[in-house]
Design a protein around this motif. Structure first.
Motif, short mmCIF file in Angstrom:
data_model
loop_
_atom_site.label_atom_id
_atom_site.label_comp_id
_atom_site.label_asym_id
_atom_site.label_seq_id
_atom_site.Cartn_x
_atom_site.Cartn_y
_atom_site.Cartn_z
N ARG A 3 0.82 -1.12 -0.20
CA ARG A 3 0.02 0.01 0.10
C ARG A 3 0.95 1.32 -0.06
N SER A 4 0.35 2.33 -0.24
CA SER A 4 0.87 3.81 -0.37
C SER A 4 1.48 4.03 1.12
N PRO A 5 2.70 4.61 1.25
CA PRO A 5 2.92 4.87 2.63
C PRO A 5 2.08 5.82 3.34
N VAL A 9 -6.13 3.14 7.25
CA VAL A 9 -7.29 2.42 7.25
C VAL A 9 -8.45 3.37 7.81
N PRO A 10 -9.56 3.41 7.06
CA PRO A 10 -11.02 4.28 7.58
C PRO A 10 -11.30 3.60 8.89
#
Length: 91
Positions: A3-5, A9-10
């Motif tokens: 995942r992007s740095p 997480v919502p």
């Protein structure tokens, strides 16, 4: 998958309305990308299908973001991969 740095997480469900999503889609329009190849499986395994009477457990990984659908079919059903249209798999 990596995942992007800056990914977070919502903490709550997405509250964007369908009308807002449609407005954004209309504003952005259709974009064409250079990627012409669909995702492919880099890993695909099934646990012992005789272990349960009510489910099969399939684990997979794709080489890029994507969605895979699975539908159990009897081997003597006569169905082929050509019979597996997405609308039949999702039913």
């Amino acid at each position: 998958p990596d995942r992007s740095p800056s990914y977070v997480v919502p903490s709550k469900p997405n509250k964007v309305t369908l009308a807002a999503v449609n407005a954004i889609r209309t504003t952005i329009g259709t974009k064409t990308t250079l990627d012409e190849a669909p995702p492919s499986f880099t890993s695909l395994t099934i646990q012992d299908p005789t272990a349960y009477n009510t489910k099969i457990i399939v684990t997979f990984q794709l080489n890029e973001a994507g969605t895979a659908y699975c539908r159990a079919t009897r081997t003597d059903s006569g169905e082929t991969s050509g019979d597996m249209a997405i609308n039949r798999i999702l039913v």
